[in-house]
Enzyme design. Structure first.
Site, short mmCIF file in Angstrom:
data_model
loop_
_atom_site.label_atom_id
_atom_site.label_comp_id
_atom_site.label_asym_id
_atom_site.label_seq_id
_atom_site.Cartn_x
_atom_site.Cartn_y
_atom_site.Cartn_z
N LYS A 103 39.34 36.87 45.47
CA LYS A 103 40.33 36.69 44.40
C LYS A 103 40.42 37.95 43.54
O LYS A 103 39.40 38.47 43.07
CB LYS A 103 39.97 35.50 43.52
CG LYS A 103 40.31 34.16 44.11
CD LYS A 103 39.93 33.02 43.20
CE LYS A 103 41.05 32.64 42.27
NZ LYS A 103 40.74 31.36 41.55
N ILE A 104 41.64 38.41 43.36
CA ILE A 104 41.90 39.60 42.55
C ILE A 104 42.99 39.27 41.54
O ILE A 104 44.07 38.81 41.93
CB ILE A 104 42.34 40.79 43.42
CG1 ILE A 104 41.23 41.16 44.42
CG2 ILE A 104 42.73 41.99 42.57
CD1 ILE A 104 41.63 42.25 45.40
#
Length: 369
Positions: A141-142
């Site tokens: 997740k970014i």
């Protein structure tokens, strides 16, 4: 037997992912049970979820004691604990992953929130987490900050699957899709098999309503109050229009023709905050093909108990959704200001959770010495 209501949502083309993870869920068999009974086919996590899980003190004592013996600090211990949870959850969903050709069976783990404005740091930690979890069905997740856009392209280009999070505005969502396509183009040029790369774009819903509804209430007119509870769904429906339009472009179609996977919209922040709204609003009203809905357990239970799935509620609603946002704008509520504020607040909340988690784990390490 799966629940008829969750099955109905799956039949529309929605992948149900649980927005929660803990060692207890894994070891008790509850996570596997959710897959069998309520059509859960993936998991998302974030710093707040791990703070709640590890901070509870249940299920992690032995692992923390081992980390203390090895002389690990709090940050390294958090990495050990969270990547172990994600790897084990990935194993639980390995069958789903195989059966769906990598589309589902995904488990997401987020880079440290303090890296949200640091593209190079995000890329480095994304690669570290990917290697540490060492499961093809993991997702990194970014956050969709401006700096995050560059990192998304770099991480995709390295052949790593990405869950882009904290998307609030349509303009930022367009930039996120472009970052994904840039990454795919670079991966292909580097000889990486782009059919193995998957991505979702997590578009937040309830927080939009919470902020805009407060502003509409402050306006105080009957017209303003009548618009409450509508912005989140309208905004997400317009995001789906962006998804449809962008992946119908020649650029995207060429990549898909070469084996690439469309980056699916994921509806996040789907727990309804306003008690005056239906508790399944952000599930049933955002049902559409090729989407993911990640739900906290309370929302998943509500869907399974009484959710009324009425087919695709998104396709073709774009004119009405535009009208809702236009009417809200006419009340003096600034869409750009709202979405920028929500991004800042979202990052701040994860920073606070991360700091709490560091403190909790540091204390546990001291106790274990």
């Amino acid at each position: 037997m799966s629940n008829e209501r969750t099955q109905a949502l799956s039949n529309v083309g929605v992948s149900i992912w649980l927005d929660d993870l803990s060692r207890t869920r894994i070891e008790s068999g509850q996570l596997a049970e959710l897959a069998e009974t309520v059509n859960v086919v993936g998991v998302t996590t974030n710093p707040t979820i791990f703070q709640n899980a590890i901070g509870s003190g249940v299920g992690y004592a032995d692992r923390i004691a081992d980390c203390a013996k090895r002389g690990l600090d709090a940050a390294a211990t958090i990495t050990e604990l969270t990547t172990a949870d994600v790897a084990d959850a990935c194993d639980i969903f390995a069958g789903v992953f195989a059966a769906t050709g990598g589309r589902d069976g995904r488990v997401s783990i987020e880079v440290e929130p303090g890296l949200a404005r640091d593209a190079a740091g995000t890329v480095a930690q994304a690669k570290e987490l990917w290697a540490k979890v060492d499961r093809e069905n993991a997702m990194i997740k970014i956050p969709a900050t401006v700096e995050g856009l560059e990192a998304i392209s770099d991480v995709i280009a390295a052949g790593i699957s990405v869950n882009v999070t904290l998307i609030f505005s349509l303009e930022r969502y367009r930039q996120v899709i472009n970052a994904y396509l840039v990454g795919l183009e670079r991966a292909r040029a580097a000889g990486i098999d782009i059919s193995k790369i998957h991505s979702v774009a997590s578009f937040f819903v309830s927080r939009v309503d919470t902020e805009i509804d407060a502003r509409l209430e402050a306006v105080g007119t009957a017209e303003a109050r009548d618009l409450k509870g509508q912005a989140g769904v309208a905004n997400a429906r317009l995001a789906y229009e962006v998804f449809e339009e962008t992946f119908a472009s020649e650029r995207a179609k060429m990549l898909v023709g070469l084996g690439a996977n469309p980056q699916r919209p994921l509806w996040a922040s789907t727990g309804v905050k306003d008690p005056n709204l239906p508790d399944t609003l952000y599930v049933t009203e955002l049902a559409a093909p090729n989407t993911v809905n990640t739900m906290p357990e309370a929302t998943l239970n509500a869907l399974a108990d009484h959710g009324e799935v009425r087919g695709d509620r998104v396709s073709g609603t774009y004119g009405e959704a535009n009208q809702v946002l236009n009417l809200i704008d006419a009340q003096g509520v600034d869409y750009v200001e709202v979405t920028e504020k929500l991004e800042i607040e979202g990052l701040s909340k994860f920073d606070a959770s991360w700091d709490d988690l560091l403190e909790t784990v540091a204390g546990a390490l001291r106790s274990a010495e």
